[in-house]
Design an enzyme around this catalytic site. Sequence first.
Site, PDB file in Angstrom:
ATOM      1  N   SER A 274       0.863  -1.189   0.000  1.00 33.32           N
ATOM      2  CA  SER A 274       0.000   0.000   0.000  1.00 33.32           C
ATOM      3  C   SER A 274       0.889   1.225   0.000  1.00 33.32           C
ATOM      4  O   SER A 274       2.075   1.124   0.298  1.00 33.32           O
ATOM      5  CB  SER A 274      -0.854   0.037   1.270  1.00 33.32           C
ATOM      6  OG  SER A 274      -0.059   0.445   2.376  1.00 33.32           O
ATOM      7  N   ASP A 275       0.369   2.381  -0.293  1.00 34.93           N
ATOM      8  CA  ASP A 275       1.147   3.589  -0.050  1.00 34.93           C
ATOM      9  C   ASP A 275       0.991   3.961   1.428  1.00 34.93           C
ATOM     10  O   ASP A 275       0.163   3.401   2.165  1.00 34.93           O
ATOM     11  CB  ASP A 275       0.730   4.733  -0.982  1.00 34.93           C
ATOM     12  CG  ASP A 275       1.873   5.744  -1.156  1.00 34.93           C
ATOM     13  OD1 ASP A 275       2.821   5.740  -0.337  1.00 34.93           O
ATOM     14  OD2 ASP A 275       1.828   6.550  -2.111  1.00 34.93           O
ATOM     15  N   PHE A 276       1.812   4.900   1.849  1.00 35.11           N
ATOM     16  CA  PHE A 276       1.959   5.237   3.265  1.00 35.11           C
ATOM     17  C   PHE A 276       0.611   5.486   3.958  1.00 35.11           C
ATOM     18  O   PHE A 276      -0.095   6.438   3.631  1.00 35.11           O
ATOM     19  CB  PHE A 276       2.835   6.484   3.377  1.00 35.11           C
ATOM     20  CG  PHE A 276       3.519   6.645   4.688  1.00 35.11           C
ATOM     21  CD1 PHE A 276       4.855   6.307   4.841  1.00 35.11           C
ATOM     22  CD2 PHE A 276       2.837   7.144   5.787  1.00 35.11           C
ATOM     23  CE1 PHE A 276       5.499   6.462   6.051  1.00 35.11           C
ATOM     24  CE2 PHE A 276       3.465   7.297   7.006  1.00 35.11           C
ATOM     25  CZ  PHE A 276       4.802   6.955   7.144  1.00 35.11           C
ATOM     26  N   SER A 278      -2.161   4.379   3.635  1.00 28.78           N
ATOM     27  CA  SER A 278      -3.359   4.553   2.805  1.00 28.78           C
ATOM     28  C   SER A 278      -4.465   3.557   3.132  1.00 28.78           C
ATOM     29  O   SER A 278      -5.626   3.809   2.804  1.00 28.78           O
ATOM     30  CB  SER A 278      -2.999   4.480   1.323  1.00 28.78           C
ATOM     31  OG  SER A 278      -2.588   3.172   0.988  1.00 28.78           O
TER      32      SER A 278
END
Length: 728
Positions: A274-276, A278
């Site tokens: 995942s992105d930070f 998210s």
Amino acid sequence: MMVLVGCNAPVQEKDISQKADSVLRLLSLEEKIGQLNQLRGRPTTPTNTKDARYVIEDEIRAGRVGTFLNVHPLEEKMAFQKIAVEGSPHGIPLIFAMDILHGFRTTFPVPLGEAASWDVPGIERSARISAIEGAAVGFMWTMAPMVDISFDARWGRVMEGAGEDPYLASLIAKARVKGFQGDDLALPNTILACAKHFAGYGQVLAGRDYNQTVISQRFLHDYVFPPFKAAHEAGVGTLMSAFTDYDGIPANASHYLLTEVLREQWGFQGPIISDFNSLEELVNWGVVSSVKDAARMGFNAGTDIDMMGLVYIDHLADLVREGKVKEATIDTAAKRVLIAKFKLGLFDDPYRYFTPGLDEDTWLTPAHRQHAREIARASMVLLKNEEDLLPLSTGDYGTIAVIGPTDADAINLMGTWSAWGKPGNVVGIVKGLREASGAQVLFAEGCNQQGTADPALMRKALETAGKADLVVLTLGEGWRNSGENTSLAKITLPQVQIELAQQVQKMGKPVVCVLFNGRPMAFPWLNENMPTILEAWLPGTEAGNALADVLFGKYNPSGKLPMTFPRHAGQVPITYLEKRTGRPYKQGKNYTKYLDMPNEPAYAFGYGLSYTTFEYAGIRLDQDKIGFTDTLKASVTIKNTGDYLGREVVQLYASDLVASVSRPMKQLIGFKRIELQPGGEEEVDFKVTSQDLRYWNKDMIYQADPGEFKLFIGTSSAEGKEVVFTLE
Ligand code: BGC
């Protein structure tokens, strides 16, 4: 106790899979989930309440963390690895990641700038060097390359990508993956790459970072997917999901994107991260009502690793117990992480990336600096040279004044995401010009980078310019204005910089205007009034030397814009890839146009001048009809008609005249970089097959249609020769 699965020979996929299974069998559910948890190193200042929630060492000891982001320094990584290997239940080594995008200690131009070089092998070498320098202090995984296509200069993250064109961006994506990962990931100077952000992040509505997107499935296939597919075909080890949504579903919870496309259609095997934070943000998207449900939704959609969200570690085990997540899916995800660790050779030697002192031998070596200089100068794009002021001759100008805020702080020459690059190692503009010219080089900033007017700075700058025979006006947006979370509604230069340019212009001296920015900008006054403009991007460690090479003609500029430069923010999103429409431009009154501005951009995709001139003869085809299995040869003779040795990027575009859906009026399908002596000429041949003419048709099948096609060969997307042929 560390699990013993040593092997010296290069390991085969099947062996690795079996070995990963043998480790997986030993792990409890919680430990498997631990592999899916990414934490970050100790922040220098506590910025996030999450950091205060745990003691890193305890998490490692309990097997509750699989990978780390941003652990500094090397000694800390070594200490963490020791705990993981000797003190956690099954001794599984950790992976240490960082965003290494355009160099590490030696920094290269920002990725968009590098893309302007169209030098694919050179770009691969930048990634190779970045990996070598990062690996020297224990980084094994980079959160790069960023391969998002965007037509919108308001979105500051265009700086991290390769521009607007899927063909060019795909070649660059491959090159970067190959550069980071090398031929063998188990070598201690190759690192895992991560293609990001899957998918559609570059299409944020209104150019505003983190916003929703409005894109069709066709748009995804035509423009967004190709560079990811290319990265996948180049063997990229990992992928990151986007902060944005596709069709209302946030990317990290999109079963369509992560499972149907990546796993089922493409066969991507590596972990998806995942992105930070998210995953937790799914609650903000309003698609779940609790963080626990966010964990369920993201995980079941196909996100394997949770970057700093703590939602998997907090909730996945309960979700398994409640039957909402299958343990078998956790096994598959954890196995992907274990496989990555095997590929990196960490089960053989968890300390293989940790050689104290290696940085001294690898950072900023003469070879790395030389490459930084070469790729930086190759990335510079000559926008205007109307009075042939450039190249400058050494000796013609006894005193040169560098005027403008850029050189006041070397960080302006590196940009964001510049890893461990240090301003102190950057060759500044004054230094570079002084060394190259032997002239007296004066400096005055004129205004600060933030764009606030300061009469004293202005006065000093004009005084300084007054003493010079030539002014190098360095303008731009400064390092902080491009990158993540730097959307701009106004992509113009700050007014105070324009005033500075106007005042300097009035002095009647020769002026070279050099722009330093990470995104396409709009600068109408300069376009109308400055005869000499060079786009230098944010060039990195060797900025001053690279600029001097270009200004004094040691390097004849060959960069071509990888992204359209609009006249005005009101024109964006803008791209050369415009499709045919019912009322095309220039056909009577009711064509698609603005009342207050031409449709054309200030500088088109693929544009860039040289100190020499190139003449293109007409295109010759070896046949004017080809079958689906034939190859068409399109040739064009290019002559260097000027006085300097020059490099040209010869660009090949195609257009499908009638298709089952409306197609772009022009789309890049090939290019060649050539070098010609003055007076020299070369025949450049392109091979075209039906493979190059495929598109996603009305039934979403990727194939070429029989019929007429136009080919364009030229110096930019806006200027070239054309010819028609038939595919039958
Ligand atoms: C960015 C990613 C980056 C991550 C870790 C996020 O804010 O969107 O591109 O990899 O941070 O630094």
